[in-house]
Design a protein around this motif. Structure first.
Motif, short mmCIF file in Angstrom:
data_model
loop_
_atom_site.label_atom_id
_atom_site.label_comp_id
_atom_site.label_asym_id
_atom_site.label_seq_id
_atom_site.Cartn_x
_atom_site.Cartn_y
_atom_site.Cartn_z
N PHE A 142 0.83 -1.20 0.00
CA PHE A 142 0.00 0.00 0.00
C PHE A 142 0.87 1.25 0.00
CE2 PHE A 142 -2.67 -3.30 1.80
CZ PHE A 142 -3.87 -3.10 1.13
N ASN A 143 0.39 2.26 -0.73
CA ASN A 143 1.07 3.55 -0.82
C ASN A 143 0.69 4.38 0.40
OD1 ASN A 143 1.98 6.12 -1.41
ND2 ASN A 143 1.29 6.11 -3.54
N GLY A 144 1.69 4.68 1.24
CA GLY A 144 1.42 5.46 2.44
C GLY A 144 2.10 6.81 2.46
N ASN A 145 2.70 7.22 1.32
CA ASN A 145 3.38 8.53 1.30
C ASN A 145 2.87 9.46 0.20
OD1 ASN A 145 4.60 7.60 -1.08
ND2 ASN A 145 6.50 7.02 -0.04
N ASN B 255 -3.81 1.99 -2.27
CA ASN B 255 -3.47 3.13 -1.42
C ASN B 255 -3.80 2.81 0.03
OD1 ASN B 255 -2.59 4.81 -3.52
ND2 ASN B 255 -4.68 5.49 -3.96
N ALA B 256 -2.97 3.31 0.94
CA ALA B 256 -3.22 3.13 2.37
C ALA B 256 -4.34 4.05 2.84
CB ALA B 256 -1.94 3.39 3.15
N SER C 251 0.12 10.05 5.05
CA SER C 251 0.95 10.78 6.00
C SER C 251 1.84 9.88 6.86
CB SER C 251 0.06 11.63 6.92
OG SER C 251 -0.84 10.80 7.64
N TYR C 252 2.11 8.67 6.40
CA TYR C 252 3.01 7.79 7.15
C TYR C 252 4.43 8.36 7.11
CZ TYR C 252 -0.50 4.09 7.55
OH TYR C 252 -1.62 3.35 7.87
N ASP C 253 5.00 8.60 8.29
CA ASP C 253 6.34 9.20 8.34
C ASP C 253 7.45 8.18 8.18
OD1 ASP C 253 6.04 7.89 10.71
OD2 ASP C 253 6.48 9.61 12.00
N THR C 254 7.11 6.90 8.16
CA THR C 254 8.07 5.83 7.89
C THR C 254 7.32 4.66 7.29
OG1 THR C 254 9.91 4.55 8.82
CG2 THR C 254 7.90 4.66 10.13
N SER C 255 8.03 3.63 6.89
CA SER C 255 7.39 2.45 6.30
C SER C 255 7.17 1.39 7.36
CB SER C 255 8.26 1.89 5.17
OG SER C 255 8.42 2.85 4.14
N TYR C 256 6.11 0.59 7.16
CA TYR C 256 5.75 -0.43 8.13
C TYR C 256 5.52 -1.77 7.45
CZ TYR C 256 4.87 3.32 11.51
OH TYR C 256 5.00 4.39 12.36
N ILE C 257 5.91 -2.82 8.16
CA ILE C 257 5.51 -4.18 7.80
C ILE C 257 4.60 -4.67 8.91
CG2 ILE C 257 6.25 -6.56 7.44
CD1 ILE C 257 8.93 -5.48 6.44
N VAL C 258 3.37 -5.02 8.56
CA VAL C 258 2.41 -5.53 9.54
C VAL C 258 2.38 -7.05 9.41
CG1 VAL C 258 0.06 -5.41 10.43
CG2 VAL C 258 1.06 -3.42 9.26
N LEU D 136 2.70 -4.37 3.63
CA LEU D 136 3.78 -3.40 3.53
C LEU D 136 3.19 -2.04 3.20
CD1 LEU D 136 6.72 -2.45 3.39
CD2 LEU D 136 6.77 -3.22 1.00
N ILE D 137 3.38 -1.09 4.10
CA ILE D 137 2.93 0.29 3.86
C ILE D 137 4.16 1.12 3.53
CG2 ILE D 137 1.80 2.31 4.83
CD1 ILE D 137 0.28 0.40 6.69
N ALA D 138 4.23 1.61 2.29
CA ALA D 138 5.38 2.38 1.83
C ALA D 138 5.23 3.82 2.30
CB ALA D 138 5.48 2.32 0.31
N GLY D 139 5.95 4.17 3.37
CA GLY D 139 5.87 5.51 3.93
C GLY D 139 7.00 6.40 3.47
N ALA D 140 7.13 7.56 4.11
CA ALA D 140 8.17 8.51 3.76
C ALA D 140 9.55 7.87 3.95
CB ALA D 140 8.05 9.76 4.63
N GLY D 141 10.43 8.16 3.01
CA GLY D 141 11.80 7.66 3.12
C GLY D 141 12.07 6.36 2.41
N LEU D 142 11.03 5.67 1.95
CA LEU D 142 11.27 4.42 1.21
C LEU D 142 11.75 4.77 -0.19
CD1 LEU D 142 11.14 1.34 1.29
CD2 LEU D 142 8.82 1.48 0.37
N GLU D 143 12.94 4.34 -0.52
CA GLU D 143 13.56 4.71 -1.79
C GLU D 143 13.54 3.53 -2.75
OE1 GLU D 143 17.42 6.11 -0.84
OE2 GLU D 143 16.71 7.84 0.32
N ILE D 144 12.60 3.56 -3.67
CA ILE D 144 12.49 2.53 -4.70
C ILE D 144 12.78 3.19 -6.04
CG2 ILE D 144 10.98 0.87 -5.84
CD1 ILE D 144 11.57 0.09 -3.00
N GLU D 145 13.80 2.70 -6.72
CA GLU D 145 14.16 3.31 -8.01
C GLU D 145 13.07 3.08 -9.04
OE1 GLU D 145 17.90 1.84 -9.25
OE2 GLU D 145 19.01 2.66 -7.54
N GLU D 146 12.86 4.10 -9.87
CA GLU D 146 11.85 3.97 -10.92
C GLU D 146 12.39 3.14 -12.07
OE1 GLU D 146 10.03 7.57 -12.15
OE2 GLU D 146 10.02 8.45 -10.15
#
Length: 394
Positions: A298-301, A326-327, A331-338, A384-394
């Motif tokens: 899920f997109n969290g950023n 989408n999450a 506004s997730y300030d970091t990424s989470y694995i639940v 997996l919630i992709a929050g701020a700071g997760l760097e995935i190359e395009e």
């Protein structure tokens, strides 16, 4: 009769000497076999890994770090680095730093505590004190090391305290300076320096030297080593180091975080991650693969196509993606694995991601989980919630 007897003696005496000589050789081999310990426990057992604890000791404390060497079973040798500040629980229920528990039972006690903490069979230990360590390095003519950052060691034994500086660049170190390089500050780089030092000792002290020189080094140090290993096996172990590739060593570190508790700084092990490393490195167990991990992403950023790009990244690495979306908020300030099923799968996913991520469970993440749970397909192991700071190359 005398002539016959005289003619027979030249034949019988050499034969008798040969027989007696053969008996002496057999007796000698049997004595060596049993007195050296070969008649008891063997260093290596065919088909299984054998673990040996390696340590240096100073002033009734184990020097950071310790090493668990694991050999045999048809696999590469492994040197697992264990922090001396590892927080362990003692039989009386109190906690202590591993390196501080050298007294009263010395290396036998340290061996037992590490075996218990890691859940492994650890039958042997080899320890040297400071003079023996310095003698080992001086005995091979010193070490040439590439020092990345300056290391400063303050010698507490000198009056006034003396500072030893190991400068960046290629350096030729004697025994005392090598010990300063290992024990000096900054503390944060000590295990990394130890890994460099291990490679240099193996390369310059064993691989490039002939077997007689290696045997002589072991023989000269025998009286200065604290060990429960038969010396014949000690020779065999040292000889085996000549076959190693110092550039291809497996040198994992037991994972942990530095924490201060009641004014004492410990290394608190990250239990699940540590179990994975021990299982793969020391026990030779097969671990989970990405293909066994089902993830909903899920997109969290709020970054455009973040969930899609993250899912593609995971698919390329073998993970099974069960949903993309989408999450509940961007506004997730970091990424989470639940974790929905097996926590071990979360560590497999975490290790595959290029940026830091927090591992949580539904009960501690309830508001967000409740908002997403109806979107999760049956059979999903992780969110997996992709929050701020997760760097995935395009």
């Amino acid at each position: 009769m005398r002539g016959t007897s005289m003619r027979g003696n030249p034949i019988r005496k050499p034969a008798l000497f040969i027989v007696l000589g053969g008996i002496a050789i057999v007796v000698g081999l049997l004595c060596w076999y049993f007195l050296s310990g070969r008649g008891g426990d063997r260093f290596e057992t065919p088909g299984v890994r054998t673990n040996v604890l390696l340590a240096a000791v100073s002033d009734r404390r184990v020097i950071d770090p310790l090493i668990v060497l694991s050999v045999g079973a048809g696999a590469d040798d492994v040197f697992l680095f264990v922090p001396a500040d590892l927080r362990i629980k003692l039989p009386d229920g109190t906690f202590a730093r591993l390196g501080d528990t050298y007294e009263p039972d010395r290396m036998e006690g340290i061996r037992g505590r590490i075996a218990s903490a890691l859940g492994i069979d650890l039958p042997y230990y080899i320890a040297v004190d400071e003079p023996a360590f310095r003698g080992l390095i001086d005995g091979i003519g010193g070490l040439t090391l590439e020092v990345e950052d300056e290391v400063v060691y303050i010698d507490p034994e000198s009056d006034p305290p003396a500072e030893i500086h190991v400068r960046p660049g290629e350096q030729r170190l004697d025994g005392a300076t090598t010990l300063a390089y290992l024990r000096g500050r900054p503390d944060a780089g000590r295990i990394a320096r130890s890994q460099v030092l291990l490679g240099a000792i193996l390369a310059q002290g064993f691989v490039t030297r002939d077997s007689r020189s290696v045997a002589r080094t072991v023989r000269e140090m025998r009286g200065e080593i604290e060990t429960n290993m038969p010396y014949s096996d000690l020779y065999a172990l040292a000889a085996s180091f000549r076959e190693l590739d110092p550039g291809g060593l497996r040198t994992p570190t037991l994972p942990g975080e530095r924490v201060a508790i009641d004014g004492v700084v410990y290394v608190q092990p990250r239990v699940v991650e540590a179990e994975r490393i021990v299982a793969s490195s020391l026990k030779g167990l097969e671990l989970l693969t990405p293909s066994e991990v089902n993830v909903a992403v899920f997109n969290g950023n709020g970054i455009r196509l973040m969930a899609t790009r993250t899912a593609d990244y995971l698919k390329a690495r073998g993970f099974m993606v069960t949903r993309i979306g989408n999450a509940d908020t961007f506004s997730y300030d970091t990424s989470y694995i639940v974790v929905l099923t097996d926590e071990e799968k979360a560590w497999v996913l975490r290790d595959a991601l290029p940026s830091p991520v927090k591992i949580v469970f539904p009960d501690s993440f309830s508001d967000h989980y409740e908002a997403l749970k109806d979107l999760i397909p049956i059979g999903t192991d992780l969110i997996l919630i992709a929050g701020a700071g997760l760097e995935i190359e395009e």
